[in-house]
Structure formats: structure tokens, C-alpha cells
Design an enzyme around this catalytic site. Sequence first.
Site, short mmCIF file in Angstrom:
data_model
loop_
_atom_site.label_atom_id
_atom_site.label_comp_id
_atom_site.label_asym_id
_atom_site.label_seq_id
_atom_site.Cartn_x
_atom_site.Cartn_y
_atom_site.Cartn_z
N HIS A 27 0.69 -1.04 0.36
CA HIS A 27 -0.19 0.09 -0.19
C HIS A 27 0.59 1.48 0.19
CE1 HIS A 27 -0.24 1.34 4.48
NE2 HIS A 27 0.77 0.82 4.54
N CYS A 46 5.88 6.07 4.52
CA CYS A 46 5.02 5.73 4.55
C CYS A 46 3.84 6.08 3.21
CB CYS A 46 3.23 5.67 5.27
SG CYS A 46 4.51 4.93 6.48
N HIS A 52 4.97 0.09 -0.89
CA HIS A 52 5.38 -0.65 0.63
C HIS A 52 4.56 -1.63 1.22
CE1 HIS A 52 4.25 2.23 2.87
NE2 HIS A 52 3.85 1.32 4.20
N HIS A 54 3.31 -4.44 4.16
CA HIS A 54 3.31 -4.83 5.56
C HIS A 54 2.72 -6.71 5.79
CE1 HIS A 54 3.53 -0.87 6.96
NE2 HIS A 54 2.56 -1.07 6.38
N ASP A 92 -5.29 -10.55 0.39
CA ASP A 92 -3.48 -11.13 0.24
C ASP A 92 -3.36 -10.74 -1.12
OD1 ASP A 92 -1.45 -12.63 1.99
OD2 ASP A 92 -2.20 -14.12 1.03
N HIS A 93 -1.20 -10.38 -0.87
CA HIS A 93 -0.45 -10.52 -1.71
C HIS A 93 -1.01 -9.39 -3.10
CE1 HIS A 93 1.53 -13.35 -0.13
NE2 HIS A 93 2.17 -13.37 -0.94
N GLU A 139 -0.73 -4.04 11.46
CA GLU A 139 0.30 -3.62 10.67
C GLU A 139 1.43 -3.57 10.95
OE1 GLU A 139 -0.59 -0.26 7.71
OE2 GLU A 139 0.44 0.23 8.97
NI NI Z 1 2.66 0.65 5.62
#
Ligand code: NI
Length: 150
Positions: A27, A46, A52, A54, A92-93, A139
Site C-alpha cells: 500500500h 509511508c 511498501h 506489511h 492477500d498479495h 500492521e
Molecule cells: Ni504502511
Amino acid sequence: MYNFNNESLYKMKTVKVIRRERFNAAHRLFNPNWSDKKNEQTFGKCSNKNWHGHNYILFVTVEGSVDNQTGYVIDLKLLSGIIKKRIVDKMDHKNLNLEVDFMRDTITTAENIAIKIYEELESEIIATGNKLYSVKLYETENNFVEYYGK
Ligand code: NI
């Protein structure tokens, strides 16, 4: 000994059942109404244009009465299946900003993700005769949020 015949007494006991699921996703925190500079000032790394990721950990808490025949509030296989279908398979992914229908036009903070997950799950949980009590989303190990539907 359990008294299987005394349903009214048994039905009064409510228990919270919690299922943990995990998903990995990319995200970027970005407010499209702001300049790149303001986004960078507000969200720092961010807001990195190249995304990037998580390793999110999700806790879904369902509250309900214990069924006097099964001893369950909700069959955890059923709960896991609902979360998998409505959340994990979609997130997911994936890139949360670009690829998840229910995250569209939302800043993908943990707060907003938790709210959206709650809203995605609520009707399915109600259909099982129970209440969606909360959604908790990690997160990172140290940063997590909880949403109780209000
Ligand atoms: Ni983040």
C-alpha cells in the site's frame, strides 16, 4: 454436568470467539487532494510512490450465545471460510490502493482497513445469528488498531 434441556439458562451465556487470519499486502498512504509535498510531509516514507508492504494480522471477534447442541458460538471453520472469502482472498498479495474493490477511494491506513473489513464481514456474521464484536488489525508488531463498529 451440562444440562442440555435447560436451553433458556444456557442461551444466556455469551462468549466471544476470535479467529486470527493473516495477509500480506502492499500500500501507500496518499491523499489525492494534497500535493506530493504535503503527502510526503504528512505520511513520510509511508507515502513512497513505489509502495511498501506489511504482513497484516487480523483478529475477528464474534460474540454470540453458546448453542446447546453443538457447544459452539460459531463453527470456526465457518468463520474462517467467511473471512477467507470476503477478506483474505481479496487482499492477500494485493495492492490495497489499486486492487481491492472495497478499499477504493480510501486512504489505506490501518484504521480505514479495519473499518472496511468490519463492514465487509458484518452482514455475513449477522447471517450466522451472531454479532461481529470487533476487528483488530496489526500492521506491525507494535502498531495495531481495533474497530467495534461505531
Ligand atoms: Ni504502511
